[in-house]
Enzyme design. Structure first.
Site, PDB file in Angstrom:
ATOM      1  N   HIS A  19       0.861  -1.196   0.000  1.00 32.57           N
ATOM      2  CA  HIS A  19       0.000   0.000   0.000  1.00 32.57           C
ATOM      3  C   HIS A  19       0.890   1.236   0.000  1.00 32.57           C
ATOM      4  CE1 HIS A  19      -3.829   2.043   1.847  1.00 32.57           C
ATOM      5  NE2 HIS A  19      -3.123   2.909   1.134  1.00 32.57           N
ATOM      6  N   HIS A  21       1.292   4.851  -2.352  1.00 28.35           N
ATOM      7  CA  HIS A  21       0.937   5.739  -3.469  1.00 28.35           C
ATOM      8  C   HIS A  21       2.230   6.401  -3.920  1.00 28.35           C
ATOM      9  CE1 HIS A  21      -3.406   5.504  -2.445  1.00 28.35           C
ATOM     10  NE2 HIS A  21      -2.919   5.302  -1.233  1.00 28.35           N
ATOM     11  N   HIS A 199      -9.514   1.014  -1.328  1.00 25.67           N
ATOM     12  CA  HIS A 199      -9.488   1.629  -0.005  1.00 25.67           C
ATOM     13  C   HIS A 199     -10.908   1.542   0.563  1.00 25.67           C
ATOM     14  CE1 HIS A 199      -5.698   3.224  -1.322  1.00 25.67           C
ATOM     15  NE2 HIS A 199      -5.560   4.051  -0.309  1.00 25.67           N
ATOM     16  N   GLU A 202     -11.282   3.348   5.960  1.00 23.69           N
ATOM     17  CA  GLU A 202     -10.277   4.271   6.523  1.00 23.69           C
ATOM     18  C   GLU A 202     -11.052   5.328   7.316  1.00 23.69           C
ATOM     19  OE1 GLU A 202      -8.123   6.564   3.589  1.00 23.69           O
ATOM     20  OE2 GLU A 202      -6.509   7.093   4.998  1.00 23.69           O
ATOM     21  N   ASP A 280       1.811   3.981   2.917  1.00 17.95           N
ATOM     22  CA  ASP A 280       0.762   4.808   2.299  1.00 17.95           C
ATOM     23  C   ASP A 280       1.367   5.979   1.505  1.00 17.95           C
ATOM     24  OD1 ASP A 280      -1.859   5.379   1.628  1.00 17.95           O
ATOM     25  OD2 ASP A 280      -2.466   6.095   3.602  1.00 17.95           O
ATOM     26  N   ASP A 281       1.677   7.067   2.194  1.00 14.97           N
ATOM     27  CA  ASP A 281       2.259   8.256   1.553  1.00 14.97           C
ATOM     28  C   ASP A 281       3.441   8.712   2.416  1.00 14.97           C
ATOM     29  OD1 ASP A 281       0.061   8.959  -0.570  1.00 14.97           O
ATOM     30  OD2 ASP A 281      -1.018   8.550   1.282  1.00 14.97           O
TER      31      ASP A 281
HETATM   32  N1  HPA Z   1      -6.640   7.370   1.357  1.00 16.52           N
HETATM   33  C1  HPA Z   1      -7.313   7.720   0.262  1.00 16.52           C
HETATM   34  N2  HPA Z   1      -6.723   8.219  -0.813  1.00 16.52           N
HETATM   35  C2  HPA Z   1      -5.404   8.369  -0.804  1.00 16.52           C
HETATM   36  C3  HPA Z   1      -4.655   8.022   0.285  1.00 16.52           C
HETATM   37  C4  HPA Z   1      -5.304   7.484   1.428  1.00 16.52           C
HETATM   38  O1  HPA Z   1      -4.721   7.135   2.471  1.00 16.52           O
HETATM   39  N3  HPA Z   1      -3.372   8.306  -0.032  1.00 16.52           N
HETATM   40  C5  HPA Z   1      -3.363   8.784  -1.298  1.00 16.52           C
HETATM   41  N4  HPA Z   1      -4.593   8.822  -1.773  1.00 16.52           N
HETATM   42 ZN    ZN Z   2      -3.735   4.774   0.551  1.00 15.72          ZN
END
Ligand code: HPA
Ligand code: ZN
Length: 339
Positions: A19, A21, A199, A202, A280-281
């Site tokens: 996971h 991006h 996703h 969350e 994630d990011d």
């Molecule tokens: N959630 C939803 N969209 C996203 C995320 C995330 O954590 N990171 C980059 N786009």
């Molecule tokens: Zn994500």
């Protein structure tokens, strides 16, 4: 287990990241350098000022900055530089396999050609495999705040590049954009032989996880935190051994949890769910995959066996062929056994 021993174990274990991006790995320094290289105006005076702006109270706060950051990515070389930098960083964390998300609509909407985006990312993935030994899969995400028609048009546009795309995902603003909105597009992707993930849970309710499973027919759930609110859903996820790609530092920075001690990772493992740890990011949330492992393992006092289980789940939940999963898992257990 002492924190030092735990950290040594985390660093030693081979793992996969499922996971990530790629646009979220754009570090402030590179953001600044690319803005200058491409003559793109950004409202920050320095990399430090960019970092100081990374103070989010929810997912949308982050997304607003994330889409703004992407505007500095213009040429094929930019996408190459972004991706190879991530792969080098992942290599340092003993990552052996990556499954990377990219957001084509974040680029094509700005007039960047699909071929430019995928060309740079794919060239870096090939180089990462050749030079660093990291295998990969590439997952194209649809932006869920945009329409079903826009998602279908993106899938159509990806047609000439399907030899480089392994799966589809669903990201961006979750609440108000349920998985059901994309059921037909995901059915088309499935018919093309693509893997499917989304996703869900969350910020969105357990119902969205349910829809991802039953209407999108996903193989994995990205995040999935709120699935724990629904006992039937937990039972289903455990029975079908659905992998959950949890992102602890992301959860903390986006206020999905208020303290790392409230990460759902340990509870998921205790319920027999296939949780994994991911960044994630990483450029926005303060750390790469081992930073996430260290933070969550310390806060939850995870055992060595639980840390090994999380790494094993990252391989078994990947889109690799079974023989390759087995080879990596065997390697993991050798590393886990080494003193
Ligand atoms: N959630 C939803 N969209 C996203 C995320 C995330 O954590 N990171 C980059 N786009
Ligand atoms: Zn994500």
């Amino acid at each position: 287990m002492s924190p030092a021993a735990r950290h040594a174990l985390i660093e030693r274990l081979p793992k996969a990241e499922l996971h990530l991006h790629i646009e979220g790995s754009l570090e402030p320094e590179m953001l600044f350098a690319l803005a200058e290289r491409n003559g793109v105006e950004i409202p920050f005076a320095s990399a430090e000022a960019v970092r100081a702006a990374y103070d989010f109270s929810n997912l949308q706060d982050f997304l607003d900055i994330y889409y703004q950051g992407m505007s500095v990515l213009v040429t094929e070389q930019d996408f190459f530089d972004l991706t190879i930098a991530y792969l080098r960083r992942a290599h340092a964390d003993n990552v052996r396999h990556v499954e990377i998300f990219f957001d084509p609509q974040g680029h094509t909407e700005r007039g960047i050609a699909f071929a430019t985006v995928i060309g740079g990312i794919a060239r870096a993935l090939d180089e990462g495999q050749a030079r660093l030994g990291i295998t990969h899969r590439l997952i194209m995400c649809f932006l869920r705040h945009l329409s079903e028609e826009a998602a279908q048009a993106t899938l159509d546009e990806a047609g000439p590049f399907l030899d480089r795309i392994d799966g589809v995902g669903l990201d961006s603003s979750e609440v108000g954009h349920p998985p059901s909105k994309f059921a037909r597009v995901f059915a088309s992707a499935h018919d093309l032989g693509l893997h499917v993930t989304a996703h869900a849970g969350e910020e969105g309710p357990p119902e969205y996880v349910h829809q991802a499973l039953h209407q999108l027919h996903v193989e994995r759930i990205d995040h999935g935190n709120r699935a724990l609110e629904d006992a039937d859903l937990v039972h289903h996820l455990a029975r079908d051994q659905i992998t959950l790609t949890v992102c602890p530092l992301s959860n903390l920075r986006l206020c999905v949890i208020d303290r790392m001690e409230h990460s759902p990772v340990k509870a998921m493992l205790e319920h027999g769910l296939k949780a994994t740890i991911n960044s994630d990011d990483p450029a926005y949330f303060g750390g790469y995959v081992n930073d996430n492992f260290r933070a969550v393992a310390d806060a939850l006092d995870l055992s060595a066996a639980q840390i090994v289980e999380l790494c094993e789940n990252s391989f078994s939940g990947s889109f690799l062929p079974e023989a390759e999963k087995a080879r990596l898992i065997a390697e993991l257990h050798v590393a886990a056994g080494a003193a």
